[in-house]
Design a protein around this motif. Structure first.
Motif, PDB file in Angstrom:
ATOM      1  N   GLN A 185       0.847  -1.184   0.000  1.00 43.96           N
ATOM      2  CA  GLN A 185       0.000   0.000   0.000  1.00 43.96           C
ATOM      3  C   GLN A 185       0.882   1.234   0.000  1.00 43.96           C
ATOM      4  OE1 GLN A 185      -3.111  -0.056   3.010  1.00 43.96           O
ATOM      5  NE2 GLN A 185      -2.959  -2.277   3.193  1.00 43.96           N
ATOM      6  N   GLY A 186       0.419   2.258  -0.652  1.00 46.17           N
ATOM      7  CA  GLY A 186       1.199   3.493  -0.685  1.00 46.17           C
ATOM      8  C   GLY A 186       1.240   4.188   0.659  1.00 46.17           C
ATOM      9  N   GLN A 187       0.160   4.046   1.442  1.00 44.25           N
ATOM     10  CA  GLN A 187       0.078   4.682   2.753  1.00 44.25           C
ATOM     11  C   GLN A 187      -0.050   3.614   3.828  1.00 44.25           C
ATOM     12  OE1 GLN A 187      -3.426   7.072   3.564  1.00 44.25           O
ATOM     13  NE2 GLN A 187      -2.224   8.551   4.751  1.00 44.25           N
ATOM     14  N   CYS A 188       0.739   3.760   4.884  1.00 46.43           N
ATOM     15  CA  CYS A 188       0.701   2.783   5.968  1.00 46.43           C
ATOM     16  C   CYS A 188      -0.645   2.865   6.685  1.00 46.43           C
ATOM     17  CB  CYS A 188       1.839   3.048   6.951  1.00 46.43           C
ATOM     18  SG  CYS A 188       1.741   2.084   8.466  1.00 46.43           S
ATOM     19  N   PRO A 189      -1.308   1.725   6.906  1.00 51.47           N
ATOM     20  CA  PRO A 189      -2.589   1.756   7.614  1.00 51.47           C
ATOM     21  C   PRO A 189      -2.438   2.068   9.097  1.00 51.47           C
ATOM     22  CG  PRO A 189      -1.921  -0.504   7.191  1.00 51.47           C
ATOM     23  CD  PRO A 189      -0.939   0.360   6.479  1.00 51.47           C
ATOM     24  N   ASN A 228       4.761   5.720   1.507  1.00 52.65           N
ATOM     25  CA  ASN A 228       5.926   5.034   0.925  1.00 52.65           C
ATOM     26  C   ASN A 228       6.852   4.459   1.994  1.00 52.65           C
ATOM     27  OD1 ASN A 228       5.058   5.754  -1.717  1.00 52.65           O
ATOM     28  ND2 ASN A 228       6.014   7.767  -1.469  1.00 52.65           N
ATOM     29  N   THR A 229       6.268   3.905   3.044  1.00 51.28           N
ATOM     30  CA  THR A 229       7.069   3.282   4.097  1.00 51.28           C
ATOM     31  C   THR A 229       6.879   1.762   4.161  1.00 51.28           C
ATOM     32  OG1 THR A 229       5.310   3.699   5.719  1.00 51.28           O
ATOM     33  CG2 THR A 229       7.036   5.370   5.518  1.00 51.28           C
ATOM     34  N   MET A 230       6.037   1.199   3.306  1.00 51.29           N
ATOM     35  CA  MET A 230       5.777  -0.238   3.332  1.00 51.29           C
ATOM     36  C   MET A 230       6.818  -0.969   2.489  1.00 51.29           C
ATOM     37  SD  MET A 230       3.081  -0.289   5.255  1.00 51.29           S
ATOM     38  CE  MET A 230       2.433  -1.949   5.094  1.00 51.29           C
ATOM     39  N   VAL A 231       7.527  -1.910   3.104  1.00 50.46           N
ATOM     40  CA  VAL A 231       8.545  -2.691   2.404  1.00 50.46           C
ATOM     41  C   VAL A 231       8.239  -4.171   2.577  1.00 50.46           C
ATOM     42  CG1 VAL A 231      10.335  -0.929   2.667  1.00 50.46           C
ATOM     43  CG2 VAL A 231      10.064  -2.667   4.425  1.00 50.46           C
ATOM     44  N   GLU A 232       8.642  -4.952   1.596  1.00 48.64           N
ATOM     45  CA  GLU A 232       8.338  -6.375   1.620  1.00 48.64           C
ATOM     46  C   GLU A 232       9.262  -7.102   2.593  1.00 48.64           C
ATOM     47  OE1 GLU A 232       7.564 -10.070  -1.521  1.00 48.64           O
ATOM     48  OE2 GLU A 232       8.573  -8.235  -2.170  1.00 48.64           O
ATOM     49  N   ALA A 233       8.709  -8.044   3.334  1.00 48.08           N
ATOM     50  CA  ALA A 233       9.467  -8.839   4.289  1.00 48.08           C
ATOM     51  C   ALA A 233       8.865 -10.238   4.341  1.00 48.08           C
ATOM     52  CB  ALA A 233       9.454  -8.197   5.675  1.00 48.08           C
ATOM     53  N   ILE A 234       9.625 -11.159   4.901  1.00 46.53           N
ATOM     54  CA  ILE A 234       9.150 -12.529   5.045  1.00 46.53           C
ATOM     55  C   ILE A 234       8.296 -12.627   6.296  1.00 46.53           C
ATOM     56  CG2 ILE A 234       9.855 -14.929   5.363  1.00 46.53           C
ATOM     57  CD1 ILE A 234      12.409 -14.282   3.857  1.00 46.53           C
ATOM     58  N   ALA A 235       7.127 -13.246   6.150  1.00 52.30           N
ATOM     59  CA  ALA A 235       6.240 -13.414   7.298  1.00 52.30           C
ATOM     60  C   ALA A 235       6.871 -14.361   8.298  1.00 52.30           C
ATOM     61  CB  ALA A 235       4.884 -13.941   6.837  1.00 52.30           C
ATOM     62  N   GLU A 236       6.952 -13.934   9.533  1.00 57.28           N
ATOM     63  CA  GLU A 236       7.561 -14.738  10.578  1.00 57.28           C
ATOM     64  C   GLU A 236       6.509 -15.597  11.265  1.00 57.28           C
ATOM     65  OE1 GLU A 236      10.629 -14.821  10.783  1.00 57.28           O
ATOM     66  OE2 GLU A 236      11.301 -12.963   9.819  1.00 57.28           O
TER      67      GLU A 236
END
Length: 453
Positions: free
Chosen positions: A24-28, A34-42
């Motif tokens: 998403q462009g905006q963090c919920p 522009n702060t959302m970055v992809e990561a591996i779900a733990e």
């Protein structure tokens, strides 16, 4: 042949740590863009809180005997000033700054000084122990009784802290640590949050003073989740112009002392050296008075500082005049120029205006309003204000000059450094004369400009 299961990914906010299943462009969570970055779900840690049952006992506030926590001097006086008097047992501090600004240097100097009376541990995740030893040799502290550990795995660092139980420990840096429990890379939101949380719990449990070194983003903010700053007790930032030899440590959060305190250092061949008279750093030494220069007295924590404000006003060669400010808020500059035109009759709509705070210091308080406008008028008219004049005061949109806090201390500092005239708000005028300095108190911006004529 079976295919390996693809790791499930999520998108995490680098500011608050909130997660989402798609980008998403905006963090919920924090509404930043522009702060959302992809990561591996733990995977969920099932056993972390296993065995916890029942409620903790409650303690009435009236029965708690409050006492001041004893301080441990760091061995670096300016660092102690920024901390509010020194470290506290069990305190967790986070220090950030640009690469090469001196974070590792000042911490190694501090550990070397404290190692004479306390057990210390320096955990380096970015350098080898040989590289740390070379730096210690350059600083002249190679004989200090500082224990070194080159490790990036969280579990091994925890084991070393539990085994040695040092009184003071430094983790350089928190963004290089990783936990085997998590699959994400070091420096990710999940890793930084988990490593900081576990180290903080350990430091509180065994009373170890822990200092975490953090990376910063290109905007100058601490990298990683914003929760990192909430976990720790103290947040310190290294500031300063990379091209200058002077450095500032500023406290932005401190549960054990005041905030906005600063420590001033000079970078030398033997490391960072504390500056006892920082006002001398932020004052230019002109052979004679020059236009566009005004000295202001600003408060940084509990210490008044004299800073030179320089302004350059020149004919605009484009359709839109430029407004540039370094060290002071740029949006406030445009507001002040409008107030100057409306209430003092001084127009700069066809002029480029450049304002700079000498020495790379950043002034956030509105008491810089009056010195900024005096420097602008001085440059526009080509008339110097005088070498022995200081000023401070907030300027409102209605043209009034508002008082600044702790005006008496500002005036005494100016008089101590040889200034003989002060242009200040009328509400800051002292009841009794201060020896060696003439007070010119004004209520309106037009009155302050009239004094210069």
């Amino acid at each position: 042949m079976t295919k390996a299961a693809r790791a499930k990914s999520i998108y995490a906010c680098t500011e608050c740590g909130a997660t989402a299943t798609k980008w998403q462009g905006q963090c919920p969570g924090c509404a930043q863009w522009n702060t959302m970055v992809e990561a591996i779900a733990e995977p969920a840690a099932r056993s972390r809180h296993a065995g916890v049952a029942g409620a903790s006992a409650l303690t009435p506030l009236a029965r708690i005997a409050a006492r001041e926590a004893p301080r441990m001097e760091s061995g670096v006086a300016e660092l102690d000033r920024a901390l509010g008097g020194g470290f506290v047992s069990g305190q967790v501090a986070l220090i950030g700054g640009d690469p090469g600004i001196g974070k590792s240097t000042v911490l190694l100097q501090s550990l070397a000084a404290m190692s004479a009376a306390r057990s210390t541990l320096y955990v380096t995740g970015e350098e080898s122990v040989e590289q740390v030893a070379l730096r210690a040799q350059r600083l002249g502290v190679e004989t200090a009784a500082v224990n070194l550990l080159a490790e990036t795995q969280l579990e091994r660092v925890r084991a070393a802290l539990e085994r040695e139980k040092p009184e003071v420990a430094v983790i350089d840096s928190i963004h290089t640590l990783f936990s085997d429990v998590l699959a994400s890379a070091p420096g990710s939101v999940a890793q930084v949050r988990e490593c900081a949380a576990q180290l903080t719990r350990l430091a509180k449990a065994q009373g170890t003073t822990l200092v975490l070194v953090g990376h910063v983003t290109k905007e100058g903010a601490l990298a990683g989740p914003r929760v990192l700053e909430h976990i720790v007790d103290t947040v310190l930032y290294f500031e300063g112009d990379p091209n200058s030899s002077f450095r500032l440590i500023r406290a932005f959060k401190n549960r054990f002392g005041p905030v906005n305190e600063i420590g001033v250092f000079a970078m030398t061949e033997k490391g960072l050296r504390g500056v006892t008279n920082p006002s001398a750093l932020f004052l230019s030494h002109h052979r004679e008075a020059v236009p566009g220069s005004c000295i202001m007295v600003t408060n940084e924590g509990t210490r008044p500082l004299l800073v030179e404000i320089q302004a350059l006003v020149d004919d605009a060669h484009g359709q839109t005049p430029r407004r540039l400010a370094l060290g002071v808020e740029q949006n406030r500059l445009a507001m002040l120029l409008a107030a100057l035109h409306r209430h003092a009759g001084v127009a700069c709509y066809d002029q480029d205006v450049f304002v700079n705070a000498v020495g790379g210091v950043r002034i956030a308080e509105p008491a810089a309003d009056l010195p900024v406008l005096l420097a602008i008028v001085s440059s526009l008219r080509g008339r110097p204000l005088g070498e022995k004049l200081v000023a401070f005061g907030e300027v409102g949109l209605a043209g009034e000059v508002r008082p600044a806090p702790r005006g008496q201390e500002r005036l005494r500092e100016a008089a101590k450094l040889g200034f003989t005239r002060a242009l200040i708000p009328k509400a800051n005028a002292p009841r009794h004369a201060i020896e060696g300095i003439e007070i010119v108190a004004v209520e309106r911006l037009a009155d302050a400009i009239a004094v210069l004529r």
